[in-house]
Design a protein around this motif. Sequence first.
Motif, short mmCIF file in Angstrom:
data_model
loop_
_atom_site.label_atom_id
_atom_site.label_comp_id
_atom_site.label_asym_id
_atom_site.label_seq_id
_atom_site.Cartn_x
_atom_site.Cartn_y
_atom_site.Cartn_z
N ILE A 1 31.83 67.75 7.91
CA ILE A 1 30.69 66.83 7.99
C ILE A 1 30.57 66.32 9.43
O ILE A 1 31.57 65.87 10.01
CB ILE A 1 30.84 65.66 7.01
N LEU A 2 29.38 66.39 9.96
CA LEU A 2 29.10 65.91 11.32
C LEU A 2 28.33 64.59 11.25
O LEU A 2 27.27 64.52 10.62
CB LEU A 2 28.28 66.96 12.08
N VAL B 1 26.39 61.68 13.34
CA VAL B 1 25.70 61.54 14.62
C VAL B 1 25.09 60.14 14.72
O VAL B 1 24.22 59.78 13.91
CB VAL B 1 24.60 62.61 14.79
N THR C 1 32.23 63.93 15.08
CA THR C 1 31.21 62.95 15.45
C THR C 1 30.52 63.35 16.74
O THR C 1 31.06 64.11 17.56
CB THR C 1 31.84 61.56 15.64
N MET D 1 24.98 66.68 19.38
CA MET D 1 24.98 67.29 18.06
C MET D 1 24.50 68.75 18.12
O MET D 1 25.11 69.65 17.53
CB MET D 1 24.08 66.51 17.10
N ILE E 1 26.63 72.29 17.04
CA ILE E 1 26.27 73.27 16.00
C ILE E 1 25.81 74.59 16.60
O ILE E 1 25.34 75.48 15.89
CB ILE E 1 25.20 72.72 15.04
N SER F 1 27.63 78.21 13.46
CA SER F 1 28.12 76.85 13.20
C SER F 1 28.81 76.81 11.85
O SER F 1 28.39 77.46 10.89
CB SER F 1 26.95 75.86 13.20
N VAL G 1 29.42 73.77 10.35
CA VAL G 1 29.11 72.45 9.81
C VAL G 1 28.44 72.59 8.45
O VAL G 1 27.53 73.40 8.27
CB VAL G 1 28.21 71.65 10.78
N ILE H 1 25.15 67.19 7.87
CA ILE H 1 24.93 66.33 9.04
C ILE H 1 24.38 64.99 8.57
O ILE H 1 23.39 64.93 7.84
CB ILE H 1 23.95 66.97 10.03
N LEU I 1 22.66 62.01 10.22
CA LEU I 1 21.97 61.90 11.51
C LEU I 1 21.21 60.59 11.62
O LEU I 1 20.34 60.29 10.80
CB LEU I 1 21.01 63.09 11.66
N CYS J 1 16.08 67.22 14.25
CA CYS J 1 15.95 67.91 12.98
C CYS J 1 14.97 69.08 13.09
O CYS J 1 15.21 70.17 12.57
CB CYS J 1 15.49 66.91 11.92
N ILE K 1 20.62 67.88 6.15
CA ILE K 1 20.61 66.75 7.08
C ILE K 1 20.17 65.51 6.32
O ILE K 1 19.07 65.48 5.74
CB ILE K 1 19.67 67.01 8.27
#
Length: 389
Positions: free
Chosen positions: A3-4, A6, A30, A37, A41, A56, A58, A61, A63, A76, A90
Amino acid sequence: MKILIVDDNPTNIIIIREILKKEGYRNLVTASSAIEMLEMIGISRENNSELRPKHSDVDLILLDMMMPEMDGIEACRIVQRYEHLKDIPIIMVTAVGDSKKLAEALDAGAVDYVTKPINKVELMARIRLALRLKAEKDWHKERDQRIQDELKLAALVQNAVLSLPLVKEELEVHAIYQPSFELAGDLYAWYDLGEGRYAVILLDMMGHGISSSLFCMFIASVLKDTVTTYVEPEKVVQELNRRFNQLYIEKQLVQYYFTAIYMVIDTRLRRIDYINAGHPPALFFEGDAREPLMLETNCHPVGLFDRIEATPQSVSYEREGHLALYTDGLLEMVDGDHEEQLEYLIRQLDGGHEWREQPMRAAFFDGAPPGERDDDKCLVWISLKKGKE
């Protein structure tokens, strides 16, 4: 599960990260800006002008919507440009209560949103939903890829049963085949019967796609035995009709059948015996004649009825010539009525008895991309030569 998170505010990142850790999520990364970001990715800006996508890993996200330099909505939109990234869910994290902004974020590709201050129950519910949907989408993509791989393999197998070009002193047989999909319902074959006799068949199964190709492969499996055993046009067509009707399928909603033209060419007697079972007429060009002789339909398609009555026709030839057998996909590529389509076909197929692959490809097979083809297209060319005197 990666999980990213941002956000340009470190406090918000800490809060979200701690919530996720307590719920058992450990693979967390992060980013403090949308640009960072994008780089993480696999989207990097080189020379400030070109975006270069990379792989990527990931899975989700989170965001922040409002950030300096580039906001979450714009980021996005950029992600959605790339086919291999657009399936990453996202979730927008925002303090903005503006419904228009939220709608804009969803239109840009976000799958959901949560509002600040973060509600733990709401955040986890939305994350679980997004990850579940992604897992289902990934499963479908993997299944579709497996199906595509299997279809390609099946197409190779199907192509392998087609006869290779036949080049003899007294006769040549060539073909070009272009299926409308991976698998197709056209089939051609020819056999050297010995003593200057050759059997040639072209058939077109009703419809196209997987079901037609399976019926077609069944016919291919019995074709050589049928032709070499029965040889004569009437008997071969009747045996194919009998074999095809043995395929009993319970609750079959569609009546499958195929059109076919089958001929035995005797190069010593210079005679062609044939049966046309509902197939487009073969065209026979002999000598310098500008108008071809049409080998028209003389019985109904194979598989429509339990029994098939077929009376073979014969054509004799004295000079060099060529026969053109084709499926209706060649006719349907030409706008106009049947007569106009046939006139175009005759013009293209006239002009010499020698096999000319490149002009034939240019006239009938090049041009429309695969997705725009409505039917399989097949052309079989038989050159009748002088041979031994």
